[in-house]
Design an enzyme around this catalytic site. Structure first.
Site, mmCIF file in Angstrom:
data_model
loop_
_atom_site.group_PDB
_atom_site.id
_atom_site.type_symbol
_atom_site.label_atom_id
_atom_site.label_comp_id
_atom_site.label_asym_id
_atom_site.label_seq_id
_atom_site.Cartn_x
_atom_site.Cartn_y
_atom_site.Cartn_z
ATOM 1 N N LYS A 96 47.122 41.683 77.357
ATOM 2 C CA LYS A 96 46.760 42.792 78.237
ATOM 3 C C LYS A 96 45.611 42.441 79.173
ATOM 4 C CE LYS A 96 43.751 46.001 75.696
ATOM 5 N NZ LYS A 96 43.499 47.433 75.497
ATOM 6 N N ASP A 97 44.892 41.359 78.880
ATOM 7 C CA ASP A 97 43.813 40.943 79.774
ATOM 8 C C ASP A 97 44.291 39.995 80.870
ATOM 9 O OD1 ASP A 97 41.940 42.442 78.388
ATOM 10 O OD2 ASP A 97 41.547 40.829 76.960
ATOM 11 N N ARG A 147 42.509 54.462 81.232
ATOM 12 C CA ARG A 147 43.803 54.880 80.683
ATOM 13 C C ARG A 147 43.624 55.785 79.459
ATOM 14 N NH1 ARG A 147 46.180 52.991 76.288
ATOM 15 N NH2 ARG A 147 44.564 51.419 76.068
ATOM 16 N N ARG A 148 42.764 55.363 78.548
ATOM 17 C CA ARG A 148 42.543 56.178 77.346
ATOM 18 C C ARG A 148 41.873 57.496 77.719
ATOM 19 N NH1 ARG A 148 40.315 50.812 74.404
ATOM 20 N NH2 ARG A 148 42.322 50.040 73.662
ATOM 21 N N ARG A 165 30.483 49.709 76.224
ATOM 22 C CA ARG A 165 30.883 48.354 76.579
ATOM 23 C C ARG A 165 30.483 47.388 75.493
ATOM 24 N NH1 ARG A 165 31.407 44.623 80.757
ATOM 25 N NH2 ARG A 165 32.172 43.634 78.891
ATOM 26 N N ARG A 171 30.387 47.090 69.863
ATOM 27 C CA ARG A 171 30.798 48.501 69.917
ATOM 28 C C ARG A 171 30.710 49.176 68.555
ATOM 29 N NH1 ARG A 171 35.520 49.269 74.415
ATOM 30 N NH2 ARG A 171 34.809 47.550 75.703
ATOM 31 N N CYS A 259 44.463 45.590 85.615
ATOM 32 C CA CYS A 259 44.225 45.974 84.228
ATOM 33 C C CYS A 259 43.253 47.133 84.156
ATOM 34 C CB CYS A 259 43.733 44.779 83.426
ATOM 35 S SG CYS A 259 42.167 44.147 83.996
HETATM 36 C C1 DPM Z 1 41.902 45.986 78.970
HETATM 37 C C2 DPM Z 1 41.461 47.271 78.611
HETATM 38 C C3 DPM Z 1 40.606 47.094 77.507
HETATM 39 C C4 DPM Z 1 40.551 45.691 77.213
HETATM 40 C C5 DPM Z 1 41.830 48.551 79.334
HETATM 41 C C6 DPM Z 1 42.766 49.459 78.535
HETATM 42 C C7 DPM Z 1 39.867 48.179 76.797
HETATM 43 C C8 DPM Z 1 38.553 48.464 77.483
HETATM 44 C C9 DPM Z 1 37.703 49.449 76.785
HETATM 45 C C10 DPM Z 1 42.803 45.622 80.072
HETATM 46 N N1 DPM Z 1 41.323 45.059 78.156
HETATM 47 O O1 DPM Z 1 43.176 49.198 77.399
HETATM 48 O O2 DPM Z 1 43.097 50.543 79.066
HETATM 49 O O3 DPM Z 1 38.039 49.991 75.724
HETATM 50 O O4 DPM Z 1 36.606 49.657 77.306
HETATM 51 C C11 DPM Z 1 40.729 44.341 75.082
HETATM 52 C C12 DPM Z 1 40.851 44.625 73.696
HETATM 53 C C13 DPM Z 1 41.870 43.786 73.195
HETATM 54 C C14 DPM Z 1 42.316 43.028 74.267
HETATM 55 C C15 DPM Z 1 40.043 45.587 72.927
HETATM 56 C C16 DPM Z 1 40.596 46.995 72.906
HETATM 57 C C17 DPM Z 1 42.389 43.658 71.767
HETATM 58 C C18 DPM Z 1 43.759 44.236 71.573
HETATM 59 C C19 DPM Z 1 44.923 43.475 72.173
HETATM 60 C C20 DPM Z 1 39.801 44.972 76.118
HETATM 61 N N2 DPM Z 1 41.595 43.348 75.378
HETATM 62 O O5 DPM Z 1 41.412 47.394 73.751
HETATM 63 O O6 DPM Z 1 40.188 47.746 71.995
HETATM 64 O O7 DPM Z 1 45.114 42.273 71.923
HETATM 65 O O8 DPM Z 1 45.695 44.122 72.891
#
Ligand code: DPM
Length: 358
Positions: A96-97, A147-148, A165, A171, A259
């Protein structure tokens, strides 16, 4: 034994190639890289793996909301530079990143079986036993995901949402050791990988919060021209996950979302059918466009001959039916076009402007 690759001579005189894996230094990144390393080790016992850890600009800027820096590839740039210079051969990311288009020269050579893709609620210990429904009014929920926040604001208007953050360790510490947040929202997959599954008090289903494109899946990024490495990692591909994620990424790409826009998805493979639900939201969740579509992704064993033919939203999957991959990509584009016809562009443009102005 010349060239960019490193070889070592084993004690028994055998020469083996050393594969170097680049990783960020965060604990989650290390765990994710180690899990891919152990899969590779099982599949290729003779290969020597070395792990090269580096910190990226994104890891150092901890005070800016991810939605403001996410699109600038701050987490991936240094690792790609190392790939380009042949300092490493493989980089493991959370899918997702990774943007839906990668810079020239790079490709996603493997997408591994998805973990639980849903978001999870992690409560402050003093709220143990409560849910988003039963938390007191005006409780503050920490998330910097647009999104959330968009989906949950609409669904739980009695709650308040604030940015949080830092990496997962930071966190959880901010949650537990301060009184700023009643709960935070994180991806279940990351919590599970960190061994913190026991902190999950609630998994959010699609009626509460749909997940991000690619959430829960690991991706292996490699040099697009490195045939040996591409072939080596391709066995890690999990076909159902690949098809789901290609449709999700094509949806996001067609919407021209990065993203960091309020876009969410839900996918399923049942038999030979691939189902995609996708949605875009205004920042407060009040405006929402959502629709579903499906397509047949029957495996016809027609695998593509040239690597060129088989790149779908930056994913190279030469060992998966090219017609199934094409169908998955079209599904995402078609669903995006349906939402674009209904005005998705305006919703996203406004969301982006408001977020940039914050
Ligand atoms: C992206 C988002 C977030 C990450 C945006 C989204 C969360 C940011 C936040 C694109 N990347 O989800 O709407 O909560 O401030 C990220 C996490 C993981 C990968 C951590 C998470 C782990 C889970 C995975 C950060 N990137 O989302 O809690 O492998 O999908």
């Amino acid at each position: 034994m010349e060239g960019p690759f490193k070889y070592i001579r084993e004690g028994n005189g055998k020469v083996s190639r050393v594969i170097r894996m680049g990783t960020r230094k965060s604990q989650l990144a290390r765990i994710q890289t180690d899990s891919v390393a152990s899969r590779l080790k099982e599949l290729y016992p003779d290969v020597r793996l070395e792990i090269v850890a580096m910190s990226t600009i994104g890891d150092k800027i901890l005070d800016t909301a991810l939605s403001k820096i996410g699109e600038k590839s701050l987490f991936t740039k240094e690792l790609e530079n190392a790939l380009e210079r042949n300092e490493v051969d493989i980089v493991v990311h959370s899918l997702k990143d990774l943007p839906t288009s990668l810079p020239t020269g790079f490709t996603i050579g493997a997408i591994l079986q998805r973990e639980n893709p849903h978001d999870a609620v992690v409560l402050h210990p003093k709220n143990a036993g409560l849910t988003l429904d039963s938390l007191p009014e005006k409780s503050v929920i920490g998330t910097s995901s647009l999104r959330r926040a968009a989906q949950l604001k609409k669904r739980f208007p009695q709650l308040e949402f604030e940015n949080i953050r830092g990496n997962l360790n930071t966190r959880l510490k901010k949650l537990d050791e301060k009184d700023d947040y009643a709960a935070i929202i994180l991806a279940a997959a990351g919590l599970k990988r960190m061994g913190w599954e026991n902190r999950i008090s609630q998994i959010l289903g699609p009626e509460d919060c749909m997940y991000a494109v690619g959430q829960g899946a690991l991706a292996v990024e490699v040099r697009a021209q490195d045939r040996d490495i591409l072939e080596m990692v391709s066995v890690l591909h999990h076909p159902d996950t690949v098809l789901r994620c290609i449709s999700e990424r094509a949806f996001l790409k067609q919407l021209e979302g990065g993203c960091s826009v309020p876009v969410a998805v839900h996918t399923e493979v049942k038999g030979s059918m691939l189902y995609l639900t996708g949605a875009v939201y205004s920042l407060d969740g009040a405006d929402c466009l959502k629709d579903s579509m499906q397509t047949c992704v029957e495996i016809d064993n027609k695998v593509s001959e040239s690597a060129q033919e088989c790149v779908h939203v930056a994913v190279t999957a030469n060992n998966i039916s090219s017609s199934a991959l094409d169908a998955a990509e079209k599904l995402g584009m078609n669903l995006a076009n349906v939402l674009l016809d209904k005005g998705a562009k305006d919703i996203l443009t406004t969301a982006r402007k408001l977020n940039d102005a914050r």
